[in-house]
Design an enzyme around this catalytic site. Sequence first.
Site, mmCIF file in Angstrom:
data_model
loop_
_atom_site.group_PDB
_atom_site.id
_atom_site.type_symbol
_atom_site.label_atom_id
_atom_site.label_comp_id
_atom_site.label_asym_id
_atom_site.label_seq_id
_atom_site.Cartn_x
_atom_site.Cartn_y
_atom_site.Cartn_z
ATOM 1 N N GLY A 35 -8.168 -4.980 16.043
ATOM 2 C CA GLY A 35 -7.331 -4.814 15.066
ATOM 3 C C GLY A 35 -5.935 -5.463 15.400
ATOM 4 O O GLY A 35 -5.425 -5.089 16.312
ATOM 5 N N ALA A 36 -5.539 -6.469 14.597
ATOM 6 C CA ALA A 36 -4.384 -7.163 14.701
ATOM 7 C C ALA A 36 -3.394 -7.061 13.378
ATOM 8 O O ALA A 36 -2.572 -7.836 13.216
ATOM 9 C CB ALA A 36 -4.707 -8.591 14.960
ATOM 10 N N ASP A 58 -14.207 0.003 9.889
ATOM 11 C CA ASP A 58 -15.309 -0.363 10.685
ATOM 12 C C ASP A 58 -15.151 0.589 12.073
ATOM 13 O O ASP A 58 -15.919 0.980 12.733
ATOM 14 C CB ASP A 58 -15.072 -1.816 11.165
ATOM 15 C CG ASP A 58 -15.303 -2.886 9.901
ATOM 16 O OD1 ASP A 58 -15.050 -2.286 8.671
ATOM 17 O OD2 ASP A 58 -15.322 -3.999 10.245
ATOM 18 N N HIS A 61 -2.225 5.579 -4.943
ATOM 19 C CA HIS A 61 -0.823 5.043 -5.230
ATOM 20 C C HIS A 61 -0.540 5.021 -6.637
ATOM 21 O O HIS A 61 -1.672 4.523 -7.290
ATOM 22 C CB HIS A 61 -0.581 3.971 -4.540
ATOM 23 C CG HIS A 61 0.856 3.264 -4.613
ATOM 24 N ND1 HIS A 61 1.556 3.182 -5.644
ATOM 25 C CD2 HIS A 61 1.742 3.231 -3.612
ATOM 26 C CE1 HIS A 61 2.776 2.745 -5.492
ATOM 27 N NE2 HIS A 61 3.019 2.891 -4.181
ATOM 28 N N ARG A 92 3.544 10.671 -4.247
ATOM 29 C CA ARG A 92 2.536 10.135 -4.784
ATOM 30 C C ARG A 92 1.611 10.710 -5.303
ATOM 31 O O ARG A 92 1.059 10.440 -6.608
ATOM 32 C CB ARG A 92 1.824 8.708 -3.807
ATOM 33 C CG ARG A 92 2.878 7.818 -3.414
ATOM 34 C CD ARG A 92 2.559 6.891 -2.424
ATOM 35 N NE ARG A 92 3.421 5.774 -2.281
ATOM 36 C CZ ARG A 92 3.514 4.981 -1.134
ATOM 37 N NH1 ARG A 92 2.450 4.922 -0.052
ATOM 38 N NH2 ARG A 92 4.257 4.108 -0.945
ATOM 39 N N HIS A 135 -5.609 3.746 -2.115
ATOM 40 C CA HIS A 135 -4.392 2.948 -1.315
ATOM 41 C C HIS A 135 -4.475 3.429 0.147
ATOM 42 O O HIS A 135 -4.324 2.569 0.951
ATOM 43 C CB HIS A 135 -3.170 3.739 -1.909
ATOM 44 C CG HIS A 135 -1.713 2.768 -1.340
ATOM 45 N ND1 HIS A 135 -1.881 1.359 -1.211
ATOM 46 C CD2 HIS A 135 -0.875 3.232 -0.727
ATOM 47 C CE1 HIS A 135 -0.795 1.209 -0.775
ATOM 48 N NE2 HIS A 135 -0.182 2.300 -0.287
ATOM 49 N N GLU A 137 -3.804 3.341 10.510
ATOM 50 C CA GLU A 137 -4.509 4.155 9.460
ATOM 51 C C GLU A 137 -6.027 4.474 9.725
ATOM 52 O O GLU A 137 -6.184 5.423 9.135
ATOM 53 C CB GLU A 137 -4.656 3.146 8.168
ATOM 54 C CG GLU A 137 -5.214 3.836 7.158
ATOM 55 C CD GLU A 137 -5.075 2.910 5.689
ATOM 56 O OE1 GLU A 137 -4.625 1.990 5.499
ATOM 57 O OE2 GLU A 137 -5.669 3.612 4.724
ATOM 58 N N ARG A 190 0.543 11.048 2.094
ATOM 59 C CA ARG A 190 1.644 10.421 3.113
ATOM 60 C C ARG A 190 2.934 10.265 2.234
ATOM 61 O O ARG A 190 2.793 9.733 0.945
ATOM 62 C CB ARG A 190 0.934 8.991 3.446
ATOM 63 C CG ARG A 190 2.089 8.273 4.181
ATOM 64 C CD ARG A 190 1.198 6.823 4.704
ATOM 65 N NE ARG A 190 0.767 6.126 3.800
ATOM 66 C CZ ARG A 190 1.711 5.258 3.176
ATOM 67 N NH1 ARG A 190 2.813 5.322 3.111
ATOM 68 N NH2 ARG A 190 0.889 4.356 2.462
#
Length: 575
Positions: A11-12, A217, A238, A282, A348, A379, A390
């Site tokens: 993951g980037a 994933d 959201h 939220r 969201h 996440e 959150r």
Amino acid sequence: MYHRFDAVIVGAGGAGLMAAAQLAGRCNVAVISKLYPVRSHTGAAQGGIAAALGNVEEDHWIWHMFDTVKGGDYLVDQDAAEVLAREAIDAIIELEHWGFPFNRTPDGRIDQRRFGGHTRNFGEGPVRRACYAADRTGHMILQTLYQTALKRQVTFFDEFMMLDLLLTDDGVCTGVVAMDIETGEIHVFHAKAVLLATGGFGRVYKVTSNALAATGDGDAIAFRRGIPLEDMEFYQFHPTGIYKMGILLSEACRGEGGILRNGLGERFMERYAPTLLDLAPRDMVSRAIYQEIRAGRGVDGKDYVWLDLTHLPADVIETKLPDITDFVRTYLGLDPVKDLIPIQPTAHYAMGGLPTDVDGRVTVDAQNTPIPGLYAAGECACVSVHGANRLGTNSLVDLVVFGRRAGRHMLQFVRENDFHPLPKEPDYRARAEVEWILENEGNERVAQIRAELQEAMMTDAGVFRTGDGLKRLQQKLGELRNRYTRIRIDDKSRTFNMELVEALELGFLLDCAEAIAASALAREESRGAHYREDFPVRDDANWLKHTLITRTSGGLQLSYKPVVITRFEPKERVY
């Protein structure tokens, strides 16, 4: 093909790149990404990143910690929230030194704006805590971190899709298996330490702000390997997604003074949060929107309300909210300077995910026993700084604070440990899964199953839930799981086979959906983003605890672990 690195990051996005920056130049590190790195979903974060700098008005880290705990409906682990609030300040300064282009005050300091649920002096009123770069904060974080990683010569494997996680029989992580999407070739990455930073799974819902790649994933693959997932029932909607499209319109709109209005033109948040109004958390704002719609006060009897920016100066809209302005003009043909914007809640953010400690180590039980060599951040992880809901701007803080801590702990780990041997035929499972999908000759279509999954999740595991609805959802998921065994794809090639990629992603989404449904059905209370209409009250006596769900040979198993409480005793949440 075989590769060997001290540390492998999958993951980037913000968390992965922040960890890579800590490791680069100090050990041999590789980053595997399903996308070109700057297309990662962190780039969609718009409004800001919270840190109690106090640049424009008085602020303190402990106020930030309190807001985080209260915003999470007291399901937050308070030791982690303290780390988040304290270290947010250092992380912001580090980003600034790496070249992050923050908006500035007239005297040159980092500017800050208001965001939902962030308050001064333990809830007295809104505070300006969100540091920002117009409404492109996540995009700028990605650019800053990617350039830093390139400068430090991190090795990238772009458009590689993770297929499996390698563990020894005694539970040590030894690497991952991934597919090169361009060629279809399977690669084995042997590593001393692995960080999963694969993002969320918002694509499990029909209306979502999440990128197409957000299919869970990393969570699903670890889940299949017997690693638990934590607090999966808490999924955030959201309040302000573009009607029917789900495209995010940042909370920065309301931070700059935007107002929510119902079909009668009323500022309805006065009924639900008289102190913070449109800047309430939220979960509360999303429920308030649906309550207005249910009461017949949606616009023209439909299931949306208005976001009103028309009273703001045009230069504020154009300069501080440029991307949002562009989205509204492009997708709706409206001008936010003079037109009301139709919005509805959009799926969201996942508060739940792989359980970790404050150093990013993935844990497997209620005693927080770590898996040697396996880390998670961002996440896909659940260090539980978000609890049941959150706060806006806390996701980017989570990425940089815990991405940095995970990277630093990984560096220590790879220096103190040697490579463990890989299992025999480490790519066997991954190859078998790919070959099964390519060769299966069923009569079910991936797109149809995914559409039915997203519709069912939206209906029965959305903002409002009931026991009957969640049981109905479980039956539907069982049907879809069965049909998934009979899928067929038309493209049998290996080169950029996106039909194959989507089939693999659907399997991950089904895993995540089953974990959400089972966890939500079991939790018989309402807390934060998990609102049960048949159990509408928060129940601390029985449910002030984290859910752990584990896939076993006998099915899904639920267990629980206590919430860490250090400074703030749970109270009724009023804004």
